[in-house]
Structure formats: C-alpha cells, structure tokens
Design a protein around this motif. Structure first.
Motif, PDB file in Angstrom:
ATOM      1  N   ALA A 150       0.938  -1.378   0.113  1.00 59.20           N
ATOM      2  CA  ALA A 150       0.025   0.090   0.011  1.00 59.20           C
ATOM      3  C   ALA A 150       0.800   1.326  -0.032  1.00 59.20           C
ATOM      4  N   GLY A 151       1.915   1.447   0.873  1.00 59.41           N
ATOM      5  CA  GLY A 151       2.733   2.303   1.138  1.00 59.41           C
ATOM      6  C   GLY A 151       3.554   2.564  -0.265  1.00 59.41           C
ATOM      7  N   THR A 152       4.035   1.561  -0.823  1.00 60.22           N
ATOM      8  CA  THR A 152       4.925   1.879  -1.876  1.00 60.22           C
ATOM      9  C   THR A 152       4.033   2.242  -3.155  1.00 60.22           C
ATOM     10  N   LEU A 153       2.673   1.855  -3.330  1.00 56.62           N
ATOM     11  CA  LEU A 153       1.944   2.207  -4.396  1.00 56.62           C
ATOM     12  C   LEU A 153       1.551   3.676  -4.366  1.00 56.62           C
ATOM     13  N   VAL A 154       1.212   4.058  -3.116  1.00 59.88           N
ATOM     14  CA  VAL A 154       0.710   5.401  -3.035  1.00 59.88           C
ATOM     15  C   VAL A 154       1.984   6.380  -3.287  1.00 59.88           C
ATOM     16  N   ASP A 155       3.127   5.783  -2.568  1.00 64.29           N
ATOM     17  CA  ASP A 155       4.350   6.812  -3.181  1.00 64.29           C
ATOM     18  C   ASP A 155       4.824   6.898  -4.534  1.00 64.29           C
ATOM     19  N   THR A 156       4.378   5.930  -5.168  1.00 63.27           N
ATOM     20  CA  THR A 156       4.873   5.577  -6.586  1.00 63.27           C
ATOM     21  C   THR A 156       3.792   6.282  -7.377  1.00 63.27           C
ATOM     22  N   VAL A 157       2.418   5.716  -7.420  1.00 67.74           N
ATOM     23  CA  VAL A 157       1.548   6.292  -8.512  1.00 67.74           C
ATOM     24  C   VAL A 157       0.737   7.513  -7.835  1.00 67.74           C
ATOM     25  N   GLY A 158       0.467   7.495  -6.570  1.00 64.82           N
ATOM     26  CA  GLY A 158      -0.359   8.491  -6.067  1.00 64.82           C
ATOM     27  C   GLY A 158      -1.484   7.773  -5.335  1.00 64.82           C
ATOM     28  N   TYR A 159      -2.055   8.358  -4.414  1.00 67.07           N
ATOM     29  CA  TYR A 159      -3.295   7.986  -3.833  1.00 67.07           C
ATOM     30  C   TYR A 159      -4.479   7.630  -4.622  1.00 67.07           C
ATOM     31  N   ALA A 160      -4.981   8.304  -5.578  1.00 64.09           N
ATOM     32  CA  ALA A 160      -6.291   7.818  -6.304  1.00 64.09           C
ATOM     33  C   ALA A 160      -5.910   6.418  -7.168  1.00 64.09           C
ATOM     34  N   ARG A 161      -4.751   6.823  -8.005  1.00 58.78           N
ATOM     35  CA  ARG A 161      -4.456   5.478  -8.664  1.00 58.78           C
ATOM     36  C   ARG A 161      -4.292   4.325  -7.820  1.00 58.78           C
ATOM     37  N   ALA A 162      -3.785   4.446  -6.887  1.00 60.31           N
ATOM     38  CA  ALA A 162      -3.373   3.386  -6.061  1.00 60.31           C
ATOM     39  C   ALA A 162      -4.699   2.800  -5.502  1.00 60.31           C
ATOM     40  N   LEU A 163      -5.605   3.504  -5.040  1.00 59.43           N
ATOM     41  CA  LEU A 163      -6.866   3.043  -4.763  1.00 59.43           C
ATOM     42  C   LEU A 163      -7.525   2.275  -5.725  1.00 59.43           C
ATOM     43  N   ALA A 164      -7.563   2.790  -6.926  1.00 62.49           N
ATOM     44  CA  ALA A 164      -8.475   2.188  -8.062  1.00 62.49           C
ATOM     45  C   ALA A 164      -7.689   0.825  -8.510  1.00 62.49           C
TER      46      ALA A 164
END
Length: 244
Positions: free
Chosen positions: A145-159
């Motif tokens: 979760a943390g890596t995704l948010v850091d890399t692609v941003g919250y909205a895209r990571a959530l999707a």
C-alpha cells in the motif's frame, strides 16, 4: 532430490540468505517473481528450489522466486507472514544493498509484494502487475500500500487495489512501477547490463544516493538540502581519504 519444499521452508531460506549476505554483495537479483503468483497452496518445484541454493553465493546475489505465497490459517499464517515481511524489509532497508526484481509474466500476490519491495523492477514486454487482494477478500500486505501510494499517488493506487485491473509492462514503466521493460529474449542480458551499471558506481556513492532518495519524502525542503550537503561532504571526505 527429496521432498518438495514447503512454502515456510522457502520463506525461511530467502530470509536466511538475505540476512547472511556478505558485506561485499552490493546487488541482489530476485528472479522470476511471477512464480510467486500461484495459489497459496502450491508447492515449489525442485528446479526452482535448487536454483535458489545454487545461485545465492555469486558476487551478485541471486534469488529465484518460488511458486507460492504466504499461506493462510492460524498461528502458522502469522509466522509465515512475519517471515515474508522480514524478506521484504531486507530487500530494501540496507542503503548499501540494491535489489532488482525480475518478472516475465503476470505478477500478483506475494510476487508483486516482493517486486515492489525491491529497489528496481525489470519486466518483460508481456509481463503485468495486478493487485488481486481486494477481490479475494484481503488487503494489500508486505508494504504494498505504501509503495503504491508513494509511486503512483493515492487515487490511482486506490483504483488499482480495488478494481484488480492489470497494469501492463509499458504502463508500469510509465507509472514508475518498472525501471526497464525488455523483450523476453533479451531479459538475462539486460538484467546483467543493469547490474554492471550499478556496480560501476562507487559503493559509498551508491549507498548515500539510495539513503538520500529513500528518506526524501519524509524531509522538508530545508531538511533535504541539509541531508544532501551532509551526504556530499561524506563522499568527498571518503574520496579525499582514498586519494591520500
């Protein structure tokens, strides 16, 4: 060759190999992380298990992924998850160690978690990354979760997490989830060239750079500049000492 290795044994082996790496091993290549995308009750084939043991003692450490991920059920699940969590941390926490994940196919589950734990990812053109946890009634683990948010941003990571939409290799490159995308026939050669380029950088410069970038998100602008100045001073001091 004996009994087929179990998943807890593979997790323990990876944990031990990474824990006991010599200080002069600067790059670890985690091969075939897509093999970790199979159902969690699958076992590891003999070829994969042998390759783990055989390739771990080279100058550049190599690890080949097994064909399963963290198991489910009771206390054993907790121990297994804790072991895989240590593996993920060991792949990224040492500033003087660079980790490369290599995927040549659809990568989900624990394979994706280990890939995202690595510093760099190399994908073949037909590889893909997919978060299937939510559709299976689970949440992302092992730092995903943390890596995704850091890399692609919250909205895209959530999707990505909630839809389970696969991310193709080219899109992964565009989003910053992959460092290289190469034809399958060139995979070994391209990984080798990447390792050579990384090893060509002086060890202290590599370690200082990784530490700077890894801590940049947690620092303010002033703190970042101070950290950069301190790192540069240490590198220059080391250079001067070597020259003297």
């Amino acid at each position: 060759m004996g009994d087929t290795p179990t998943l807890p044994g593979i997790a323990a082996a990876m944990d031990g190999i990474l824990r006991d790496l010599r200080g002069d091993v600067r790059v670890v290549v985690v091969n075939a992380v897509h093999r970790l995308s199979a159902p969690v009750d699958h076992k590891v084939d003999h070829k994969t298990s042998h390759e783990i043991e055989h390739r771990a003692d080279r100058e550049v450490g190599h690890q080949t992924g097994p064909t399963a991920g963290p198991s489910t059920g009771g206390a054993a699940t907790g121990r297994n998850l804790a072991t895989w969590s240590r593996v993920a941390r060991r792949l990224s926490e040492r500033p003087d160690l660079l980790s490369i994940a290599v995927s040549a196919g659809p990568t989900t589950g624990p394979g994706l978690a280990l890939a995202l734990a690595c510093d760099l990812r190399v994908l073949t053109e037909d590889a893909s990354l997919c978060l299937t946890e939510a559709t299976a009634g689970r949440v992302p683990g092992l730092g995903v979760a943390g890596t995704l948010v850091d890399t692609v941003g919250y909205a895209r990571a959530l999707a990505l997490c909630l839809t389970g939409r696969p991310v193709g290799a080219r899109d992964a490159l565009r989003l910053g989830l992959a460092a290289l995308v190469v034809p399958r026939r060139d995979l070994d050669a391209e990984v080798g060239r990447l390792v050579d380029r990384l090893l060509a950088v002086p060890p202290d410069v590599s370690a200082e750079t990784k530490a700077l970038l890894a801590g940049a998100r947690e620092r303010s602008g002033i703190q970042r500049r101070a950290a950069e100045d301190d790192a540069l001073a240490r590198v220059l001091a080391t250079t001067a000492g070597n020259a003297g």
